[in-house]
Design a protein around this motif. Structure first.
Motif, short mmCIF file in Angstrom:
data_model
loop_
_atom_site.label_atom_id
_atom_site.label_comp_id
_atom_site.label_asym_id
_atom_site.label_seq_id
_atom_site.Cartn_x
_atom_site.Cartn_y
_atom_site.Cartn_z
N ARG A 288 28.83 11.82 48.61
CA ARG A 288 29.98 11.19 49.30
C ARG A 288 30.40 9.93 48.55
NH1 ARG A 288 34.26 11.17 51.87
NH2 ARG A 288 34.48 10.18 53.89
N ILE A 289 29.41 9.12 48.15
CA ILE A 289 29.75 7.89 47.41
C ILE A 289 30.35 8.21 46.06
CG2 ILE A 289 28.71 5.87 46.25
CD1 ILE A 289 26.80 5.66 48.62
N LEU A 290 29.89 9.30 45.44
CA LEU A 290 30.38 9.65 44.09
C LEU A 290 31.60 10.57 44.13
CD1 LEU A 290 27.07 10.28 42.08
CD2 LEU A 290 28.56 8.29 42.01
N GLN A 291 32.18 10.74 45.34
CA GLN A 291 33.29 11.69 45.50
C GLN A 291 34.41 11.49 44.48
OE1 GLN A 291 34.33 12.26 49.55
NE2 GLN A 291 36.34 13.11 49.11
N GLU A 292 34.85 10.23 44.33
CA GLU A 292 35.96 9.98 43.39
C GLU A 292 35.52 10.17 41.94
OE1 GLU A 292 39.30 9.26 43.70
OE2 GLU A 292 38.88 9.98 45.71
N SER A 293 34.22 9.97 41.69
CA SER A 293 33.71 10.06 40.31
C SER A 293 33.58 11.51 39.85
CB SER A 293 32.34 9.40 40.21
OG SER A 293 32.35 8.17 40.84
N LEU A 294 33.46 12.42 40.82
CA LEU A 294 33.27 13.84 40.48
C LEU A 294 34.50 14.62 40.93
CD1 LEU A 294 29.61 14.03 41.78
CD2 LEU A 294 30.30 14.11 39.38
N GLY A 295 35.42 14.83 40.03
CA GLY A 295 36.62 15.60 40.36
C GLY A 295 37.73 14.76 40.95
N GLY A 296 37.64 13.43 40.89
CA GLY A 296 38.66 12.59 41.51
C GLY A 296 39.25 11.56 40.56
N ASN A 297 39.58 10.40 41.17
CA ASN A 297 40.30 9.36 40.43
C ASN A 297 39.31 8.44 39.70
OD1 ASN A 297 41.94 7.28 39.59
ND2 ASN A 297 42.17 6.39 41.63
N ALA A 298 38.77 8.90 38.60
CA ALA A 298 37.84 8.07 37.82
C ALA A 298 37.64 8.65 36.43
CB ALA A 298 36.49 7.99 38.52
N ARG A 299 37.29 7.78 35.51
CA ARG A 299 36.78 8.21 34.21
C ARG A 299 35.27 8.22 34.33
NH1 ARG A 299 40.85 6.45 30.46
NH2 ARG A 299 42.61 7.73 31.05
N THR A 300 34.65 9.34 34.03
CA THR A 300 33.21 9.45 34.29
C THR A 300 32.44 9.89 33.05
OG1 THR A 300 33.57 9.95 36.62
CG2 THR A 300 31.48 10.66 35.72
N THR A 301 31.33 9.20 32.81
CA THR A 301 30.39 9.64 31.77
C THR A 301 29.04 9.87 32.43
OG1 THR A 301 31.47 8.48 29.97
CG2 THR A 301 29.16 8.97 29.66
N MET A 302 28.45 11.03 32.16
CA MET A 302 27.11 11.30 32.66
C MET A 302 26.16 11.26 31.46
SD MET A 302 25.68 14.71 34.49
CE MET A 302 26.78 14.69 35.85
N ILE A 303 25.09 10.49 31.62
CA ILE A 303 24.08 10.46 30.55
C ILE A 303 22.90 11.27 31.06
CG2 ILE A 303 22.63 8.99 29.10
CD1 ILE A 303 24.57 6.71 29.70
N ILE A 304 22.63 12.38 30.39
CA ILE A 304 21.48 13.17 30.83
C ILE A 304 20.29 12.80 29.95
CG2 ILE A 304 22.75 15.05 31.95
CD1 ILE A 304 22.31 16.68 29.43
N CYS A 305 19.23 12.37 30.60
CA CYS A 305 18.06 11.86 29.89
C CYS A 305 16.98 12.94 29.90
CB CYS A 305 17.54 10.61 30.60
SG CYS A 305 18.74 9.28 30.55
N CYS A 306 16.35 13.13 28.74
CA CYS A 306 15.40 14.24 28.61
C CYS A 306 14.16 13.82 27.84
CB CYS A 306 16.02 15.39 27.81
SG CYS A 306 17.48 16.09 28.55
N SER A 307 13.09 14.52 28.15
CA SER A 307 11.85 14.41 27.37
C SER A 307 11.92 15.44 26.24
CB SER A 307 10.67 14.74 28.29
OG SER A 307 9.60 15.25 27.54
#
Ligand SMILES: Nc1ncnc2c1ncn2[C@@H]1O[C@H](COP(=O)(O)OP(=O)(O)OP(=O)(O)O)[C@@H](O)[C@H]1O
Length: 376
Positions: A288-307
């Protein structure tokens, strides 16, 4: 001004940790020279491509420059931005977002953002007046806790036209300089829910959201531009057989895994031919908090961290698959601007003057007056 674009996905491999080496883990990852594809050569063989892939040994500055700097520039133009770190427990999310030490070259994305925003403000023309407001909260066991004050432990999410989706009664502090922000971050971090597990001595047991809102007022032309920046350090998914979780830590793990599944379902509905009319944002506080960040009014970068370790092969592959899905999400960002009445009048006049058919002066005046009334 509107612009559409996909969520940018950046992948970061950390070095192998002592507990992986002691379990006989060996590195199974090879990142290609271009830094956009990686091969997993473990029990399974697979290749994955992302906007950028950082092998272990990359610097915090390199990650900041690629993953965060463009978003900061957008936020200063009045767009909303989000950067979030996703990955299994102990994959390096907190290291990437905050770093082990905010005062050294090892500082992570958030302190770098803070210093860069204030240097931008220092260099901006004097006709622009800035305000920087921050809030900091965590989602712990599906409850939102204010990290900037004690006792504010069950905040509610609201939505209205003016603010969009927001956390009501979250403490909001006005900041004068970067040191203020760093002090606020440090005191917030002390309130964060952290526990020792077999995988991480300082495992975050909550999702944390550090929100910066930057408003700039043009004192000559009037008008306000506002960019909201969400900086999210997600709790890590975990296999309880590996982390050795029991008691409260086990309950935390179940809640973490549940809200990360809700995030996965939202991403699935936004991609894979899902039904965008019924995206299950309301299934968890996080989505709910990330609603605009996922498919909405925002520029979004996701950093996926891995071993990179064979010991975590299954979790790494599942994180990389998650990143591939997230890369398909399309956002549509607009500049959040409120024009002054005078600026609106100027714009309408300009439009009327350049229209291919000429509008009578009287009619033009009528429009101008109407828009300036609306703007008040
Ligand atoms: N790029 C890196 N270089 C060196 N050490 C790293 C790096 N990334 C992570 N580490 C180390 O690995 C350990 C786990 O990192 P971190 O706490 O950031 O993981 P996390 O993903 O936030 O974990 P959790 O989800 O459990 O909170 C820490 O000791 C951290 O210092």
């Amino acid at each position: 001004m509107a612009s559409s674009g996909n969520v940018k996905v950046v992948c970061r491999f950390r070095p192998q940790l002592a507990n992986e080496l002691s379990k006989g883990g060996n590195s199974i990852v090879r990142v290609d020279a271009g830094g956009t594809a990686c091969q997993i050569n473990g029990q399974r063989k697979a290749t994955f491509s992302f906007d950028k892939i950082f092998a272990d040994g990359c610097t915090q500055e390199e990650v900041y420059d690629y993953a965060a700097k463009p978003i900061v520039e957008d936020v200063l133009k009045g767009y909303n931005g989000t950067i979030f770190a996703y990955g299994q427990t102990s994959s390096g999310k907190t290291h990437t977002m905050e770093g082990p030490n905010v005062d050294s070259e090892e500082r992570g994305i958030i302190p770098r953002i803070v210093y860069n925003i204030f240097s931008y403000i220092d260099l901006a023309p004097e006709t622009l007046e800035f305000t920087v407001r921050v809030s900091y909260f965590e989602i712990y066991m599906e409850r939102i806790r204010d990290l900037l004050t004690d006792g504010n432990v069950n905040l509610q999410i609201h939505e209205n036209r003016e603010r969009g989706v927001y956390v009501r009664h979250a403490t909001e502090l006005y900041m004068q300089d970067p040191e203020d922000v760093m002090a606020v971050m440090r005191s917030g971090a002390e309130r964060r829910s952290v526990a020792a597990t077999n995988m991480n001595d300082h495992s975050s047991r909550s999702h944390s959201v550090f929100l910066m809102e930057i408003t700039q007022k043009d004192t000559i032309k009037g008008g306000l531009k506002t960019g909201k920046l969400f900086l999210v350090d997600l709790a890590g998914s975990e296999k309880v057989s590996k982390t050795g979780a029991d008691g409260t830590v086990l309950d935390e793990a179940k809640n973490i895994n549940k809200s990360l599944s809700a995030l996965g379902l939202v991403i699935m509905s936004l991609t894979e031919g899902g039904n965008r009319q019924h995206v299950p944002y309301r299934d968890s506080k996080l989505t709910r908090i990330l609603q605009e960040s996922l498919g909405g009014n925002a520029r979004t970068t996701m950093i996926i961290c891995c071993s990179p370790s064979s010991y975590n092969e299954q979790e790494t592959i599942s994180t990389l698959r998650f990143g591939l899905r997230a890369k398909k999400i399309k956002n549509k960002a607009v500049v959040n601007v409120k024009y002054s009445a005078e600026e609106l009048e100027r714009q309408v006049c300009r439009q009327n003057q350049t229209a291919s058919f000429s509008v009578a002066c009287r009619s033009c005046d009528t429009h101008v007056r109407l828009l300036s009334l609306l703007a008040r």
